[in-house]
Design a protein around this motif. Structure first.
Motif, PDB file in Angstrom:
ATOM      1  N   LEU A 132      43.776  37.737  30.405  1.00 19.03           N
ATOM      2  CA  LEU A 132      42.507  37.245  29.874  1.00 19.03           C
ATOM      3  C   LEU A 132      42.587  37.034  28.358  1.00 19.03           C
ATOM      4  O   LEU A 132      43.532  37.485  27.700  1.00 19.03           O
ATOM      5  N   GLY A 133      41.588  36.353  27.833  1.00 16.20           N
ATOM      6  CA  GLY A 133      41.577  36.028  26.414  1.00 16.20           C
ATOM      7  C   GLY A 133      41.555  37.246  25.516  1.00 16.20           C
ATOM      8  O   GLY A 133      42.022  37.186  24.373  1.00 16.20           O
ATOM      9  N   ASN A 134      41.028  38.357  26.005  1.00 17.78           N
ATOM     10  CA  ASN A 134      40.963  39.573  25.192  1.00 17.78           C
ATOM     11  C   ASN A 134      42.221  40.428  25.316  1.00 17.78           C
ATOM     12  O   ASN A 134      42.270  41.546  24.799  1.00 17.78           O
ATOM     13  N   GLY A 135      43.228  39.912  26.024  1.00 20.10           N
ATOM     14  CA  GLY A 135      44.476  40.640  26.177  1.00 20.10           C
ATOM     15  C   GLY A 135      44.551  41.478  27.434  1.00 20.10           C
ATOM     16  O   GLY A 135      45.621  42.024  27.747  1.00 20.10           O
ATOM     17  N   GLN A 136      43.454  41.608  28.175  1.00 23.14           N
ATOM     18  CA  GLN A 136      43.482  42.388  29.404  1.00 23.14           C
ATOM     19  C   GLN A 136      44.390  41.718  30.431  1.00 23.14           C
ATOM     20  O   GLN A 136      44.341  40.510  30.634  1.00 23.14           O
ATOM     21  N   VAL A 137      45.218  42.531  31.079  1.00 22.16           N
ATOM     22  CA  VAL A 137      46.154  42.030  32.080  1.00 22.16           C
ATOM     23  C   VAL A 137      45.756  42.554  33.452  1.00 22.16           C
ATOM     24  O   VAL A 137      45.575  43.763  33.634  1.00 22.16           O
ATOM     25  N   ILE A 138      45.616  41.651  34.405  1.00 22.20           N
ATOM     26  CA  ILE A 138      45.234  42.027  35.767  1.00 22.20           C
ATOM     27  C   ILE A 138      46.391  41.682  36.708  1.00 22.20           C
ATOM     28  O   ILE A 138      46.787  40.516  36.818  1.00 22.20           O
ATOM     29  N   GLN A 139      46.931  42.695  37.369  1.00 22.22           N
ATOM     30  CA  GLN A 139      47.988  42.484  38.352  1.00 22.22           C
ATOM     31  C   GLN A 139      47.331  42.111  39.685  1.00 22.22           C
ATOM     32  O   GLN A 139      46.754  42.950  40.371  1.00 22.22           O
ATOM     33  N   LEU A 140      47.399  40.839  40.039  1.00 22.45           N
ATOM     34  CA  LEU A 140      46.683  40.359  41.219  1.00 22.45           C
ATOM     35  C   LEU A 140      47.293  40.846  42.525  1.00 22.45           C
ATOM     36  O   LEU A 140      46.619  40.865  43.550  1.00 22.45           O
ATOM     37  N   ASP A 141      48.578  41.224  42.510  1.00 20.97           N
ATOM     38  CA  ASP A 141      49.185  41.772  43.723  1.00 20.97           C
ATOM     39  C   ASP A 141      48.426  43.002  44.199  1.00 20.97           C
ATOM     40  O   ASP A 141      48.256  43.217  45.403  1.00 20.97           O
ATOM     41  N   ALA A 142      47.991  43.811  43.232  1.00 20.98           N
ATOM     42  CA  ALA A 142      47.328  45.066  43.577  1.00 20.98           C
ATOM     43  C   ALA A 142      45.813  44.965  43.576  1.00 20.98           C
ATOM     44  O   ALA A 142      45.129  45.875  44.042  1.00 20.98           O
ATOM     45  N   ALA A 143      45.272  43.880  43.049  1.00 22.72           N
ATOM     46  CA  ALA A 143      43.814  43.745  42.957  1.00 22.72           C
ATOM     47  C   ALA A 143      43.206  43.436  44.318  1.00 22.72           C
ATOM     48  O   ALA A 143      43.742  42.640  45.087  1.00 22.72           O
ATOM     49  N   GLY A 144      42.087  44.062  44.609  1.00 22.08           N
ATOM     50  CA  GLY A 144      41.399  43.785  45.857  1.00 22.08           C
ATOM     51  C   GLY A 144      40.540  42.543  45.738  1.00 22.08           C
ATOM     52  O   GLY A 144      40.409  41.933  44.674  1.00 22.08           O
ATOM     53  N   ASN A 145      39.935  42.146  46.842  1.00 22.77           N
ATOM     54  CA  ASN A 145      39.046  40.994  46.840  1.00 22.77           C
ATOM     55  C   ASN A 145      37.737  41.339  46.150  1.00 22.77           C
ATOM     56  O   ASN A 145      37.288  42.487  46.161  1.00 22.77           O
ATOM     57  N   GLY A 146      37.124  40.345  45.530  1.00 24.53           N
ATOM     58  CA  GLY A 146      35.852  40.559  44.852  1.00 24.53           C
ATOM     59  C   GLY A 146      35.958  40.233  43.376  1.00 24.53           C
ATOM     60  O   GLY A 146      36.918  39.606  42.912  1.00 24.53           O
ATOM     61  N   ALA A 147      34.952  40.661  42.611  1.00 23.47           N
ATOM     62  CA  ALA A 147      34.899  40.350  41.181  1.00 23.47           C
ATOM     63  C   ALA A 147      36.020  41.067  40.431  1.00 23.47           C
ATOM     64  O   ALA A 147      36.299  42.249  40.667  1.00 23.47           O
ATOM     65  N   LEU A 148      36.661  40.332  39.517  1.00 22.19           N
ATOM     66  CA  LEU A 148      37.734  40.893  38.696  1.00 22.19           C
ATOM     67  C   LEU A 148      37.284  41.144  37.270  1.00 22.19           C
ATOM     68  O   LEU A 148      37.629  42.157  36.665  1.00 22.19           O
ATOM     69  N   ALA A 149      36.530  40.200  36.715  1.00 27.45           N
ATOM     70  CA  ALA A 149      36.095  40.303  35.320  1.00 27.45           C
ATOM     71  C   ALA A 149      35.036  39.246  35.059  1.00 27.45           C
ATOM     72  O   ALA A 149      34.760  38.383  35.891  1.00 27.45           O
ATOM     73  N   ALA A 150      34.445  39.320  33.870  1.00 26.06           N
ATOM     74  CA  ALA A 150      33.468  38.319  33.438  1.00 26.06           C
ATOM     75  C   ALA A 150      33.760  37.946  31.999  1.00 26.06           C
ATOM     76  O   ALA A 150      34.126  38.813  31.175  1.00 26.06           O
ATOM     77  N   GLN A 151      33.633  36.655  31.687  1.00 20.88           N
ATOM     78  CA  GLN A 151      33.813  36.165  30.332  1.00 20.88           C
ATOM     79  C   GLN A 151      32.656  35.225  30.021  1.00 20.88           C
ATOM     80  O   GLN A 151      32.578  34.126  30.573  1.00 20.88           O
ATOM     81  N   GLY A 152      31.762  35.674  29.174  1.00 19.38           N
ATOM     82  CA  GLY A 152      30.579  34.871  28.896  1.00 19.38           C
ATOM     83  C   GLY A 152      29.784  34.639  30.178  1.00 19.38           C
ATOM     84  O   GLY A 152      29.416  35.584  30.874  1.00 19.38           O
ATOM     85  N   LYS A 153      29.546  33.381  30.508  1.00 15.29           N
ATOM     86  CA  LYS A 153      28.813  33.041  31.726  1.00 15.29           C
ATOM     87  C   LYS A 153      29.735  32.712  32.894  1.00 15.29           C
ATOM     88  O   LYS A 153      29.308  32.141  33.887  1.00 15.29           O
ATOM     89  N   VAL A 154      30.989  33.110  32.757  1.00 16.01           N
ATOM     90  CA  VAL A 154      31.982  32.842  33.799  1.00 16.01           C
ATOM     91  C   VAL A 154      32.325  34.135  34.524  1.00 16.01           C
ATOM     92  O   VAL A 154      32.623  35.155  33.900  1.00 16.01           O
ATOM     93  N   THR A 155      32.275  34.079  35.859  1.00 18.15           N
ATOM     94  CA  THR A 155      32.669  35.213  36.691  1.00 18.15           C
ATOM     95  C   THR A 155      34.015  34.901  37.332  1.00 18.15           C
ATOM     96  O   THR A 155      34.206  33.826  37.906  1.00 18.15           O
TER      97      THR A 155
END
Length: 399
Positions: A132-155
């Motif tokens: 993400l733009g703030n440097g946060q790293v999300i490993q999608l292999d381990a991420a479950g289904n559903g919301a991951l993060a929000a940026q402004g008005k973007v989900t």
């Protein structure tokens, strides 16, 4: 009994219901000479007697290619997708044809089970890294289904192997860039905030804004990426907003179209293949326009050219879950295997420049894929397999 079993396995295969064990059993039955007549009857039923199947024959591959190319043509000569059962049946025909041809020629080599065990690397699967733009790293292999993060008005959310960006309202804040990267052995797809759909092959990336603002849509890619660009109009509804892609040293401008970009750094060219719509490809002062079924090629000499005779089925096979080789050298095929199976393949000796022919599911293990190539008169042996700090290394050489 044998015919019933072969029919059962074939039906399971073309309906995408076959297990890995059933697929292996089917392939073993396919290459058994005693089953040739039974298989021909099954294939003729599926092909409605449109394909001459006189095997073995020096023209067997050419006959199959002509049939497939004819089926890919639409009513007005446009490009259409092959039906799944046709791809499945064709892959079995290729395996049978090339196996029988290899039996009729000398110097045929066989990879032993011990050698194949060294290459028993599982196929790649869905997965990626989202930065993400703030440097946060999300490993999608381990991420479950559903919301991951929000940026402004973007989900940002994930469902199976798809990452989606959804904009609610008008984004007026600063542009925030995200990056989706697939390591070797992974693939992923996503939906950008404007509705554009994107598919990433292994070892690829896309850098994009979380939301498109100021009437511009621009992304940057590496590796191989396929786009289905959403049609977005200006606020007054009078014209479409352009969509641009930076790939290597090229810039691609589209209005709403389907195209594939191959910009791997270990490939000799950067290519853009158009399936639908129209695009302009630029490299400094050079510019070419593409029509469906055409491809721009940026060579190592820096010249931008257009290929008007493109095998789109071969190019798009990765997205459909296949390795499809018709005009591919062994070296190019091994580069694809290296990325998909996350293994360094070292070829000792001189690589042959002959084109190989094979249609193989990418869900197969590396050993299965290499065994299939052995039936196409591409004869090599696996010398040894090493595990290094950087990962697996497979050393093979020509017999």
């Amino acid at each position: 009994m044998q015919q019933e079993r072969l029919q059962f396995l074939f039906d399971r295969y073309v309906s995408r219901e076959a297990s890995n064990a059933e697929e292996r059993e089917l392939m073993e039955m396919v290459v058994a000479p005693a089953n040739k007549g039974l298989l021909m009857n099954i294939l003729r039923t599926y092909m409605h007697d449109e394909l001459p199947l006189s095997l073995p024959s020096d023209t067997a591959e050419e006959t199959l290619l002509a049939f497939i190319r004819e089926e890919r043509k639409g009513p007005q000569g446009g490009v259409v997708r092959m039906r799944w059962w046709m791809i499945a049946a064709a892959s079995i025909i290729v395996l049978l044809a090339t196996f029988l041809l290899s039996q009729s020629r000398r110097h045929t080599a066989v990879v032993t089970r011990h050698e194949l065990a060294a290459a028993d690397v599982p196929a790649g699967h869905s997965g990626a890294v989202l930065t993400l733009g703030n440097g946060q790293v999300i490993q999608l292999d381990a991420a479950g289904n559903g919301a991951l993060a929000a940026q402004g008005k973007v989900t940002i959310s994930k469902s199976a192997d798809v990452v989606s960006y959804k904009l609610s309202g008008h984004e007026s804040g600063p542009v925030v860039y995200n990056t989706l990267s697939t390591p070797r052995g992974r693939h992923m797809s996503m939906v950008l905030a404007d509705g554009t759909q994107v598919w990433l092959n292994a070892a690829s990336s896309i850098r994009f804004p979380s939301a498109f603002t100021n009437g511009t849509r621009h992304v940057e890619v590496t590796g191989e990426v396929y786009f289905e660009v959403a049609k977005v109009f200006s606020p007054d509804g009078k014209h479409r907003l352009p969509f641009t892609v930076a790939a290597g040293n090229t810039s691609i401008e589209v209005l709403g179209t389907h195209f594939n970009v191959n910009a791997y750094t270990d490939e000799p060219t950067v290519s853009t293949t158009l399936l639908e719509g129209a695009v302009k490809v630029r490299k400094e002062r050079q510019e070419v326009g593409l029509l469906p079924g055409q491809q721009s090629v940026l060579g190592q000499d820096g010249h931008l050219t257009v290929n008007t005779h493109v095998n789109t089925a071969e190019i798009m096979a990765w997205k459909e879950g296949y390795f499809h080789f018709e005009s591919t050298t062994l070296a190019a095929a091994l580069r694809q295997f290296s990325r998909w199976y996350d293994v360094d393949i070292v070829f000792e000796g001189k690589l042959p420049e002959d084109k190989i022919f094979a249609i193989i599911k990418r869900s197969n293990s590396l050993s299965t894929v290499l065994k299939a190539l052995q039936t196409t008169n591409t004869h090599f042996k696996i010398d040894k397999e090493l595990t290094t700090g950087a990962g697996k290394k497979l050393i093979i050489s020509m017999n």
